[in-house]
Design a protein around this motif. Structure first.
Motif, mmCIF file in Angstrom:
data_model
loop_
_atom_site.group_PDB
_atom_site.id
_atom_site.type_symbol
_atom_site.label_atom_id
_atom_site.label_comp_id
_atom_site.label_asym_id
_atom_site.label_seq_id
_atom_site.Cartn_x
_atom_site.Cartn_y
_atom_site.Cartn_z
ATOM 1 N N TRP A 66 0.834 -1.200 0.000
ATOM 2 C CA TRP A 66 0.000 0.000 0.000
ATOM 3 C C TRP A 66 0.873 1.256 0.000
ATOM 4 O O TRP A 66 2.021 1.209 0.456
ATOM 5 C CB TRP A 66 -0.951 -0.041 1.196
ATOM 6 N N GLY A 69 2.574 2.122 3.257
ATOM 7 C CA GLY A 69 3.641 1.173 3.602
ATOM 8 C C GLY A 69 4.888 1.468 2.776
ATOM 9 O O GLY A 69 6.017 1.439 3.289
ATOM 10 N N GLY A 92 -0.892 -4.079 11.444
ATOM 11 C CA GLY A 92 -1.569 -4.082 10.144
ATOM 12 C C GLY A 92 -0.527 -4.274 9.061
ATOM 13 O O GLY A 92 -0.433 -3.506 8.110
ATOM 14 N N ASP A 114 -0.835 -8.766 12.405
ATOM 15 C CA ASP A 114 -1.971 -8.640 11.481
ATOM 16 C C ASP A 114 -3.021 -9.669 11.888
ATOM 17 O O ASP A 114 -2.683 -10.805 12.232
ATOM 18 C CB ASP A 114 -1.539 -8.879 10.029
ATOM 19 N N ALA A 153 0.512 1.551 8.964
ATOM 20 C CA ALA A 153 0.520 2.122 7.615
ATOM 21 C C ALA A 153 -0.722 1.675 6.853
ATOM 22 O O ALA A 153 -0.937 0.473 6.646
ATOM 23 C CB ALA A 153 1.788 1.686 6.857
ATOM 24 N N ASP A 154 -1.528 2.636 6.463
ATOM 25 C CA ASP A 154 -2.775 2.381 5.715
ATOM 26 C C ASP A 154 -3.680 1.365 6.415
ATOM 27 O O ASP A 154 -4.159 0.401 5.805
ATOM 28 C CB ASP A 154 -2.488 1.951 4.266
HETATM 29 C C1 LIG Z 1 -4.474 -1.792 3.671
HETATM 30 S S1 LIG Z 1 -3.531 -3.022 4.427
HETATM 31 C C2 LIG Z 1 -1.947 -2.225 4.652
HETATM 32 C C3 LIG Z 1 -0.833 -3.225 4.768
HETATM 33 C C4 LIG Z 1 0.573 -2.641 4.953
HETATM 34 N N1 LIG Z 1 0.671 -1.888 6.174
HETATM 35 C C5 LIG Z 1 0.973 -1.785 3.777
HETATM 36 O O1 LIG Z 1 1.089 -0.555 3.955
HETATM 37 O O2 LIG Z 1 1.170 -2.335 2.683
HETATM 38 C C6 LIG Z 1 -4.180 -3.044 6.112
HETATM 39 C C7 LIG Z 1 -3.798 -4.278 6.919
HETATM 40 O O3 LIG Z 1 -4.264 -4.091 8.260
HETATM 41 C C8 LIG Z 1 -4.725 -5.337 8.731
HETATM 42 N N2 LIG Z 1 -5.656 -5.092 9.844
HETATM 43 C C9 LIG Z 1 -6.895 -4.536 9.810
HETATM 44 N N3 LIG Z 1 -7.434 -4.491 11.030
HETATM 45 C C10 LIG Z 1 -6.513 -5.027 11.883
HETATM 46 C C11 LIG Z 1 -6.489 -5.269 13.284
HETATM 47 N N4 LIG Z 1 -7.530 -4.946 14.071
HETATM 48 N N5 LIG Z 1 -5.405 -5.839 13.815
HETATM 49 C C12 LIG Z 1 -4.353 -6.169 13.042
HETATM 50 N N6 LIG Z 1 -4.317 -5.977 11.693
HETATM 51 C C13 LIG Z 1 -5.386 -5.409 11.126
HETATM 52 C C14 LIG Z 1 -5.403 -5.963 7.504
HETATM 53 O O4 LIG Z 1 -5.551 -7.366 7.660
HETATM 54 C C15 LIG Z 1 -4.417 -5.575 6.411
HETATM 55 O O5 LIG Z 1 -3.433 -6.561 6.221
#
Ligand SMILES: C[S@@+](CC[C@H](N)C(=O)[O-])C[C@H]1O[C@@H](n2cnc3c(N)ncnc32)[C@H](O)[C@@H]1O
Length: 225
Positions: A66, A69, A92, A114, A153-154
């Motif tokens: 993303w 990230g 995340g 995650d 991040a995101d």
């Molecule tokens: C949009 S992706 C961003 C991934 C990475 N940070 C990047 O920038 O490429 C958001 C991530 O947050 C995770 N996520 C969402 N809610 C979460 C939670 N309550 N606890 C841990 N992870 C979570 C999702 O599973 C997903 O993998």
């Protein structure tokens, strides 16, 4: 020929996107960081209804790096001292891009967190691809409370994830939220410390408005608490 762990990652992608492939790619501006991500020539047109439903039910966020990230990974590449010798978490984590970049920048300990088991598997595979050791956990409550830096991040794409901010705040000296979807984290203790332009990679038609990433930072040392 894909490594068996990448074949497994592709099988997990096929659960929702049977026509997708996992490709090992270098990230823009980060020639030394490689990730297994969805193929960049994946068709951007409308998906058949059944597939669309599967994607909405179980989005493979981990198959993309993303924009936020990517922006954090680029920031860490330029400023390794932000994490060098420090205990870091990536909440995340998705593909694990921030966790991997932090370890590459010299962090002593990095935990990728995650709540999607496939994202943790992707982070594990990608960490191995880059030759770094990181730890993993599935819930913010499993993170230690003596972290130096915690990144998100995101993660605020879903309104309900704002609750994670309060969960994360007591765990680290410094909480860095990088996000292109929100203009504020709605907490006066945070300051905007950095702005960058970065789009999700591969870019399968992301709106240009999401290229502007802001870093919102809470720093315990400057809060007198
Ligand atoms: C949009 S992706 C961003 C991934 C990475 N940070 C990047 O920038 O490429 C958001 C991530 O947050 C995770 N996520 C969402 N809610 C979460 C939670 N309550 N606890 C841990 N992870 C979570 C999702 O599973 C997903 O993998």
């Amino acid at each position: 020929m894909l490594h068996p762990t990448l074949v497994e990652l592709q099988a997990r992608l096929h659960r929702t996107l049977p026509m997708g492939r996992i490709e090992v790619v270098k990230l823009p501006g980060l020639p030394r960081l490689e990730l297994g991500l969805i193929n960049a020539d994946f068709p951007t047109g409308p998906l058949p209804g059944e597939i669309m439903h599967a994607v909405i039910a179980e989005p493979a966020y981990w198959a993309f790096c993303w924009g936020s990230g990517l922006a954090v990974a680029q920031w860490l590449d330029a400023r390794p001292e932000a994490v060098s010798g420090k205990a870091v978490a990536d909440l995340g984590a998705g593909s694990g891009v921030v966790a991997i970049a932090a370890k590459r920048a010299g962090a002593s300990r990095v935990i990728a967190c995650d709540n999607d088991a496939d994202a943790l598997y992707a982070s594990r595979v990608n960490a191995a691809l880059n030759g770094v050791d990181i730890e993993f956990c599935a819930d913010v409550s499993d993170l230690p409370s003596d972290l130096d830096v915690l990144f998100m991040a995101d993660v605020l794409y879903d309104r309900s994830n704002f609750a994670l901010i309060e969960r994360a705040k007591p765990l680290a000296e410094r909480l860095v939220i990088a996000d292109s979807r929100v203009t504020s984290v709605e907490d006066p203790a945070f300051r905007t410390t950095h702005r960058a332009d970065a789009l999700t990679y591969p870019n399968l038609g992301e709106f240009d408005e999401f290229r502007h990433v802001q870093f919102f930072e809470f720093n315990r040392a400057t809060q007198n608490i």
